[in-house]
Write an enzyme that holds these catalytic residues in place. Structure first.
Site, mmCIF file in Angstrom:
data_model
loop_
_atom_site.group_PDB
_atom_site.id
_atom_site.type_symbol
_atom_site.label_atom_id
_atom_site.label_comp_id
_atom_site.label_asym_id
_atom_site.label_seq_id
_atom_site.Cartn_x
_atom_site.Cartn_y
_atom_site.Cartn_z
ATOM 1 N N CYS A 57 1.023 -8.165 5.329
ATOM 2 C CA CYS A 57 0.673 -6.760 5.116
ATOM 3 C C CYS A 57 -0.812 -6.521 4.891
ATOM 4 O O CYS A 57 -1.621 -7.426 4.977
ATOM 5 C CB CYS A 57 1.539 -6.169 4.017
ATOM 6 S SG CYS A 57 3.239 -5.904 4.608
ATOM 7 N N ASP A 58 -1.138 -5.272 4.554
ATOM 8 C CA ASP A 58 -2.465 -4.699 4.742
ATOM 9 C C ASP A 58 -3.645 -5.539 4.254
ATOM 10 O O ASP A 58 -4.608 -5.739 4.975
ATOM 11 C CB ASP A 58 -2.526 -3.329 4.069
ATOM 12 C CG ASP A 58 -1.642 -2.310 4.753
ATOM 13 O OD1 ASP A 58 -0.654 -2.717 5.380
ATOM 14 O OD2 ASP A 58 -1.922 -1.111 4.660
ATOM 15 N N LYS A 59 -3.625 -5.982 3.006
ATOM 16 C CA LYS A 59 -4.781 -6.702 2.466
ATOM 17 C C LYS A 59 -4.589 -8.207 2.479
ATOM 18 O O LYS A 59 -5.532 -8.945 2.195
ATOM 19 C CB LYS A 59 -5.070 -6.238 1.031
ATOM 20 C CG LYS A 59 -5.277 -4.748 0.896
ATOM 21 C CD LYS A 59 -6.330 -4.231 1.867
ATOM 22 C CE LYS A 59 -6.398 -2.726 1.882
ATOM 23 N NZ LYS A 59 -5.159 -2.070 2.348
ATOM 24 N N ASP A 91 0.813 -1.217 0.000
ATOM 25 C CA ASP A 91 0.000 0.000 0.000
ATOM 26 C C ASP A 91 0.845 1.264 0.000
ATOM 27 O O ASP A 91 0.446 2.286 -0.559
ATOM 28 C CB ASP A 91 -0.941 0.004 1.210
ATOM 29 C CG ASP A 91 -2.149 -0.884 0.991
ATOM 30 O OD1 ASP A 91 -2.046 -1.821 0.174
ATOM 31 O OD2 ASP A 91 -3.191 -0.662 1.630
ATOM 32 N N CYS A 143 5.273 -2.397 8.332
ATOM 33 C CA CYS A 143 5.691 -1.090 8.851
ATOM 34 C C CYS A 143 5.469 -0.983 10.355
ATOM 35 O O CYS A 143 4.480 -1.466 10.892
ATOM 36 C CB CYS A 143 4.974 0.025 8.107
ATOM 37 S SG CYS A 143 5.495 0.151 6.383
ATOM 38 N N SER A 156 -5.026 5.294 5.528
ATOM 39 C CA SER A 156 -3.956 4.369 5.882
ATOM 40 C C SER A 156 -3.942 4.181 7.391
ATOM 41 O O SER A 156 -4.359 5.061 8.149
ATOM 42 C CB SER A 156 -2.614 4.936 5.416
ATOM 43 O OG SER A 156 -1.547 4.310 6.072
ATOM 44 N N GLU A 190 -6.740 4.768 -0.038
ATOM 45 C CA GLU A 190 -6.298 5.325 1.237
ATOM 46 C C GLU A 190 -5.844 6.766 1.027
ATOM 47 O O GLU A 190 -5.297 7.110 -0.013
ATOM 48 C CB GLU A 190 -5.142 4.504 1.811
ATOM 49 C CG GLU A 190 -5.571 3.138 2.291
ATOM 50 C CD GLU A 190 -4.443 2.375 2.950
ATOM 51 O OE1 GLU A 190 -3.285 2.807 2.825
ATOM 52 O OE2 GLU A 190 -4.720 1.351 3.586
#
Length: 612
Positions: free
Chosen positions: A122-124, A81, A195, A518, A492
């Site tokens: 990670c995010d998704k 992202d 992150c 985000s 985002e």
């Protein structure tokens, strides 16, 4: 007694061809009849949170084989992202969640796998795999790649530990020189891993612990630390153990839908609210609940947000703490333990590793007075402080734990930052089905904010207006037509919020949108406005200069325009699907158009609606 799913392709004369193909993958006669454990990996060299996962599937596979199973690894896609941020690449981020869920389903069902280990980060990727696991409802264990270490500050610019968001926000601070910015850029992301703040990736990996689908420490053990290796090995062993319990003992308690019950979803959301997690978690938890066929919605989240206090402020909500500090303070078991002591936790839910949540916390909550020596040792794992893309590359330890319940990283209910939690849901005439705000990232004096609407119809336009310094103190930037359908893809908005912060407007302006933010966002930022503008939501009726009121304490988001005027504006727009008033320089592919044709607004988790 349930039969092994894999027996469909490994037994009977008519499956001689399938067995021949299985043999070509390395299986022998002795393997037919063992549970086949699918290992869904997400290794890619595009994403720092996944760059170190190449050999993790083999590590899990070794544990699966040793425990008496047959391991078969495959890979999914993974979008970064941060790299996709600020351009049309972000249109693909949220849709990738559903592609990941579908790809896991396709591989597992096509090959009749018996159990599943999800290697996410990670995010998704974690949400997509979570949706798939609950859809499939076969024994599953989650193990993520682990968080990144935070970076060294830069003398004279930032004295605190730094991360990705510092690099973004300081890029527009004219007092920061090019040389200083280059040093911040060098330091911000020093290792492999997700992150380093309580951003979306780490939030979701922490929530898998609270849901009961991953092992203790999954959300907070650094990617670089040798302790993380044991999580991968244990995940493989547990997957086989759960498979044998289900297929040999007819024990349905090991199935993900038996673990991720409504009570478990309440625990996960209580954790999220207490730790001030990313607002994206709301979107993903709602989607996961639908896959689990659990009735859990924004109203449930709203009710929890009024009961659960904010116990932690981790970056981006604080410059003092990152995920490594959460781990030192006892990790997720410590936060859940504080909720337990406050009477805010469902203790009787099952997990993949313990009979109940209560039993798990007895052993793993280092503040409980009952924690095992192994748990105490585990939560001393510290950063290595060396740039690396290698997993398990260091074994540093802190000298002691952070157990300061009054002023440490994790507070007790008695010493909470706020009585009500770090996330909440707002409703009003421009958010009839709800909107989400991360209150952990806001100073309490901003809980009531009234300002002028500065209306734009894309993130690009918002960035242009902010950087052109047309947005002034007291403005509320309204970004419409960036929802799941209108974007499409629900981008985002980290750049607009980071730029406002960098220009000194972070506490003087607000930003509201039918898009999302985000996990790195802080400040008065309200997203997930539902219904979205492209679905006829009233956020698409707001005009430049309208007065907008944000009242966090009373959970209100409204435009101070009377109903008759809003009705007139709606009539003026007509019955055709609403679109931005001027063309956007945005290429929307057939894949994205297909997504837009099926997707719902954020209050439904932005899931796809497909006719039966």
């Amino acid at each position: 007694m349930p039969q092994l799913r894999s027996a469909t392709s490994t037994t009977g004369r008519n499956m001689a061809g399938a067995r021949a193909l299985w043999r070509a993958t390395g299986m022998g006669s002795e393997d037919f009849g063992k549970p086949i454990v699918a290992i869904a990996n997400s290794f890619t060299q595009f994403v720092p949170g996944h760059v170190h996962l190449k050999n993790m599937g083999e590590l899990v596979a070794s544990a699966v084989q040793e425990a008496g199973g047959v391991a078969k690894e495959f890979n999914t896609i993974a979008v970064d992202d941060g790299i996709a941020m600020g351009h049309d690449g972000m249109l693909y981020s949220l849709p990738s969640r559903d592609i990941i869920a579908d790809s896991v389903e396709y591989m597992v069902n096509a090959h009749c796998a018996d159990a599943l280990v999800c290697i996410s980060n990670c995010d998704k990727i974690t949400p997509g795999m979570l949706m798939a696991a609950l859809r499939l409802n076969i024994p599953v264990v989650f193990v993520s790649g682990g968080p990144m270490e935070s970076g060294e500050g830069v003398e004279g610019v930032v004295e605190h530990r730094v991360d990705l968001v510092d690099a973004m926000s300081l890029a527009v601070d004219e007092s920061v020189t090019d040389a200083q910015l280059a040093q911040i850029e060098e330091n911000a992301c020093p290792t492999c891993g997700s992150c380093s703040g309580m951003f979306t990736a780490n939030s979701m990996n922490c929530l898998t612990e609270a849901l009961g689908l991953s092992l203790p420490g999954n959300g907070t053990t650094l990617a670089t630390h040798v302790n993380r290796k044991r999580l991968f090995l244990e995940a493989g062993r547990r997957a086989v153990e759960s498979a044998k319990k289900y297929y040999e003992q007819d024990d349905e308690s090991v199935l993900p839908r038996s673990i991720a019950t409504k009570a478990a979803f309440e625990n996960a959301m209580a954790l999220d609210i207490a730790m001030g997690g990313s607002t994206n978690t709301v979107l993903h938890i709602l989607a996961a609940a639908q896959e689990a066929e659990v009735d859990f919605n924004l109203s449930d989240i709203d009710a929890l947000s009024r009961q659960v206090p904010c116990l932690a402020k981790v970056a981006p909500n604080s410059t003092t703490f990152h995920i490594e500090h959460v781990h030192r303070a006892g990790g997720i078991p410590a936060i859940l333990g504080e909720l337990r002591r406050g009477g805010l936790l469902n203790e009787d839910v099952h997990t993949v590793h313990s009979q109940t949540m209560g039993e798990w916390l007895d052993e793993w909550d280092i503040r409980s007075g009952k924690a095992s020596d192994a748990a105490k040792e585990f939560f001393l794992a510290a950063p290595g402080g060396v740039r690396t893309t290698q997993a398990f590359s260091q074994a540093n330890e802190y000298e002691d734990h952070d157990v300061d319940a009054a002023g440490g990283c994790i507070r007790s209910v008695e010493h909470a930052y706020t009585k009500e939690g770090g996330l909440c849901v707002l409703f009003g005439n421009i958010a009839e089905d709800g909107a989400v705000i991360k209150t952990a990232g806001i100073d309490p004096e901003l809980f009531h904010f009234t300002g002028r609407a500065f209306v734009v119809e894309s993130q690009d336009e918002a960035v242009h207006e902010i950087l052109s310094k047309n947005v002034k103190e007291g403005d509320i930037v309204v970004i419409a037509y960036e929802g799941p359908k209108g974007g499409p893809g629900m981008q985002e908005m980290l750049y607009p919020t980071s730029y406002l912060k960098g220009l000194g407007l972070g506490k003087k302006c607000a930003l509201i949108t039918d898009g999302r933010f985000s996990g790195g966002t802080s400040g008065l930022s309200i997203g997930h406005i539902s219904p979205e503008a492209a679905a006829g939501g009233a956020v698409g009726l707001v005009q430049h200069g309208d007065e907008i009121e944000i009242d966090v304490e009373n959970r209100v988001l409204r435009v101070n325009v009377d109903d008759a005027e809003l009705a007139r504006r709606r009539q003026e727009k007509g019955d055709a699907p609403w679109k931005p008033t001027k063309p956007r320089e945005r290429r929307v592919s057939k894949a994205l158009k297909a997504y837009a044709s099926m997707v719902t607004s954020a209050d439904k988790g932005a899931v796809r609606v497909v006719e039966d």
